[in-house]
Scaffold this active site. Structure first.
Site, PDB file in Angstrom:
ATOM      1  N   HIS A  94       1.591   5.126  -2.163  1.00 34.70           N
ATOM      2  CA  HIS A  94       1.184   6.136  -3.156  1.00 34.70           C
ATOM      3  C   HIS A  94       2.440   6.787  -3.747  1.00 34.70           C
ATOM      4  CE1 HIS A  94      -3.096   6.067  -1.926  1.00 34.70           C
ATOM      5  NE2 HIS A  94      -2.595   5.800  -0.731  1.00 34.70           N
ATOM      6  N   LEU A  95       2.568   6.724  -5.070  1.00 36.93           N
ATOM      7  CA  LEU A  95       3.777   7.279  -5.710  1.00 36.93           C
ATOM      8  C   LEU A  95       3.525   8.597  -6.451  1.00 36.93           C
ATOM      9  CD1 LEU A  95       5.577   4.033  -6.953  1.00 36.93           C
ATOM     10  CD2 LEU A  95       5.967   5.349  -4.867  1.00 36.93           C
ATOM     11  N   ARG A  96       2.285   9.005  -6.600  1.00 35.64           N
ATOM     12  CA  ARG A  96       1.913  10.365  -7.053  1.00 35.64           C
ATOM     13  C   ARG A  96       2.244  10.692  -8.511  1.00 35.64           C
ATOM     14  NH1 ARG A  96      -1.461  10.416  -3.013  1.00 35.64           N
ATOM     15  NH2 ARG A  96      -0.603  10.945  -0.984  1.00 35.64           N
TER      16      ARG A  96
ATOM     17  N   HIS B 233     -10.632   0.463   0.368  1.00 34.35           N
ATOM     18  CA  HIS B 233     -10.553   1.527   1.382  1.00 34.35           C
ATOM     19  C   HIS B 233     -11.957   1.593   1.980  1.00 34.35           C
ATOM     20  CE1 HIS B 233      -9.265   5.851   2.482  1.00 34.35           C
ATOM     21  NE2 HIS B 233     -10.457   5.666   3.011  1.00 34.35           N
TER      22      HIS B 233
ATOM     23  N   ASN C  18      -4.519   6.187  -7.439  1.00 34.92           N
ATOM     24  CA  ASN C  18      -5.113   7.533  -7.376  1.00 34.92           C
ATOM     25  C   ASN C  18      -4.136   8.604  -7.854  1.00 34.92           C
ATOM     26  OD1 ASN C  18      -3.513   7.214  -5.071  1.00 34.92           O
ATOM     27  ND2 ASN C  18      -4.748   8.612  -3.848  1.00 34.92           N
TER      28      ASN C  18
ATOM     29  N   ASP D   2       0.699   2.602   3.807  1.00 34.75           N
ATOM     30  CA  ASP D   2      -0.118   3.692   3.253  1.00 34.75           C
ATOM     31  C   ASP D   2       0.749   4.943   3.087  1.00 34.75           C
ATOM     32  OD1 ASP D   2      -2.162   5.212   2.255  1.00 34.75           O
ATOM     33  OD2 ASP D   2      -3.301   5.329   4.121  1.00 34.75           O
TER      34      ASP D   2
ATOM     35  N   PHE E 100      -4.797  14.419   3.595  1.00 34.56           N
ATOM     36  CA  PHE E 100      -4.597  13.297   4.517  1.00 34.56           C
ATOM     37  C   PHE E 100      -3.298  12.556   4.170  1.00 34.56           C
ATOM     38  CE2 PHE E 100      -9.285  13.702   4.253  1.00 34.56           C
ATOM     39  CZ  PHE E 100      -9.627  13.704   5.588  1.00 34.56           C
ATOM     40  N   GLY E 101      -2.623  12.031   5.191  1.00 36.00           N
ATOM     41  CA  GLY E 101      -1.570  11.052   4.927  1.00 36.00           C
ATOM     42  C   GLY E 101      -0.174  11.459   5.355  1.00 36.00           C
TER      43      GLY E 101
ATOM     44  N   HIS F 151       0.830  -1.223   0.000  1.00 35.75           N
ATOM     45  CA  HIS F 151       0.000   0.000   0.000  1.00 35.75           C
ATOM     46  C   HIS F 151       0.858   1.264   0.000  1.00 35.75           C
ATOM     47  CE1 HIS F 151      -4.010   1.869   1.509  1.00 35.75           C
ATOM     48  NE2 HIS F 151      -3.338   2.724   0.764  1.00 35.75           N
TER      49      HIS F 151
HETATM   50 ZN   LIG Z   1      -6.858   4.411   1.685  1.00 34.76          ZN
END
Ligand SMILES: [Zn+2]
Length: 440
Positions: A64-66, A181, A96, A307, A325-326, A62
């Site tokens: 996120h690499l953007r 999610h 995302n 995450d 968030f994050g 999990h």
């Molecule tokens: Zn999530």
């Protein structure tokens, strides 16, 4: 054949029930094996791992690499470098991005950028719905053809029960898992933090635990009627853990992951109004933290995941209700897991390594990863468990700096990370090329 000898470390490979001090041998991009039987004369590279743990390369399902769309937060190259600095040799990246990762071409782009970066292995996770809009199923078969290893609309839930039902059916045919999610979106509108005594006290919008619990209950039932594979992402509430436990008892194919922030921090941290404590799902109560830990201990939750959610400082420094968030997760995974699970005696190193190797490899269907079985991919994480260090966000290899753990004094750090038989991260001192004088 180019060989690497990793000498004298504590080799932990839960896939084979191995926990012993021995040498590990790698040849080119494959594992040769453990012990003298695999000795290849003089190795081209010798790594002195005495006093350290030698684990199959860690896998984070999990991340996120953007890229594409938010390269100011992270790129595939910087995220993959951040992974290695944290000891993670393989990541699954979330869809995302802008545009969403919902086509074969988008998946192939991720694979290509990761190959160019030559850091951690990166596997794309495709979107469940086109544009992650929740209306229409994405072309799941084409995503698999492009390299996708699983599906999720993460960042957002699949809100439609009928779409989720069809996604579980189709992904079952493709033998891929649907990661969800879990959140009923109508219940979290305007939410900044967990809904409860703390949000009331602080006057901040709340996200009730029930928003997660209800979606987990719904999706477990949908997994039951479809026979599909369901994976609960970043589980955070006591009731959700209980629902997964019950679902497993009934034989439903459901797995769950927990993130370090959800077993080390509570919503009381928001009293500082520091956006580094703003994540989704939010930090919950002490009872929820205890339930997540209990779920990890009894095997209800079989994976750890970060995450990893990098955001550029100018975005995260906004007021709490405006900030995204994050947090950056990869580079603090090992020490925060040591702090939250190993040092208090909840789990052993063997447990933790199982949750970061065998379990995620199985979830994603990566048969040659997460193991030192001869012939497996030569991905290795060497962990220094003893040397104290201080988490300094300024030294992150991630492009972003958002962490709630800055300044924490911790133990547990990846000293070396090897991918495909190449040392791609090292804190120095223990890796010796042939001909170089080795330390006595
Ligand atoms: Zn999530």
């Amino acid at each position: 054949m180019r060989t690497i000898q990793i000498k004298g470390g504590r080799i932990i490979d839960p896939s084979q029930g191995v926990d012993e001090v021995a040498d590990l041998w790698l040849g080119d991009d494959r594992v040769l094996g453990i012990g003298e039987a695999y000795a290849q004369g003089t190795a081209d590279v010798v790594i002195d791992a005495r006093g350290m743990i030698v684990s199959p390369g860690l896998i984070d399902v999990h991340v996120h690499l953007r890229e594409p769309g938010n390269e100011e937060d992270e790129t595939i190259a910087t995220g993959a470098a951040s992974a290695l600095a944290g000891g993670v040799t393989t990541v699954a990246c979330m869809p995302n991005t802008i545009p969403a990762l919902d086509t074969q071409g988008a998946a192939e782009f991720v694979v290509l950028q990761a190959q160019r970066a030559r850091k951690a292995n990166v596997y794309p996770v495709g979107a469940v719905s086109k544009g992650r809009k929740g209306d229409e199923l994405a072309e799941l078969g084409q995503l698999v053809a492009g390299g996708a290893v699983a599906f999720t609309d993460d960042g957002a839930p699949v809100a439609s029960a009928s779409l989720m039902r069809r996604a579980l059916l189709y992904s079952k045919m493709l033998d891929r898992v649907i990661m969800q999610h879990c959140q009923v979106p109508e219940l979290t509108v305007g939410g900044v933090m967990n809904e409860g005594a703390e949000s009331t006290r602080l006057g901040l919008g709340g996200m009730p635990a029930a928003a997660e619990d209800i979606m987990v209950a719904r999706d477990i039932r949908l997994a039951e009627i479809t026979g599909g594979r369901l994976h609960i992402q970043h589980i955070s509430t006591a009731r959700s853990v209980e629902l997964v436990r019950e679902g497993k008892k009934r034989g439903i194919d459901v797995t769950a992951e927990a993130c370090p922030h959800h077993f080390t921090l509570t919503d009381e941290r928001l009293r500082t109004f520091d956006s580094n404590f703003k994540m989704n799902p939010p930090l919950r109560t002490a009872d929820d933290v205890a339930a997540v830990i209990e779920g990890l201990k009894d095997g209800t939750i079989e994976l750890l995941a970060t995450d990893h959610a990098p955001h550029a400082p100018e975005k995260k420094m906004r007021e709490l209700d405006q900030a995204p968030f994050g947090i950056v997760g990869l580079e603090t995974l090992i020490p925060i897991t040591v702090h939250g699970l190993i040092e208090p005696g909840h789990l052993t190193w063997v447990d933790v390594i199982r949750m970061l190797t065998v379990a995620p490899a199985k979830l994603l269907g990566l048969v040659d990863k997460g193991t030192f079985r001869p012939g497996a991919d030569a991905d290795v994480t060497i962990i220094d468990t003893e040397t104290p260090w201080t988490i300094d966000p300024e030294k992150f290899l991630s492009r972003s700096r958002n962490t709630p753990y800055g300044g924490w004094k911790v133990k547990g750090r990846a000293h070396v990370a090897i991918v495909a038989g190449e040392v791609r991260h090292s804190l120095g001192g223990i890796v010796h090329e042939a001909g170089e004088a080795a330390t006595p």
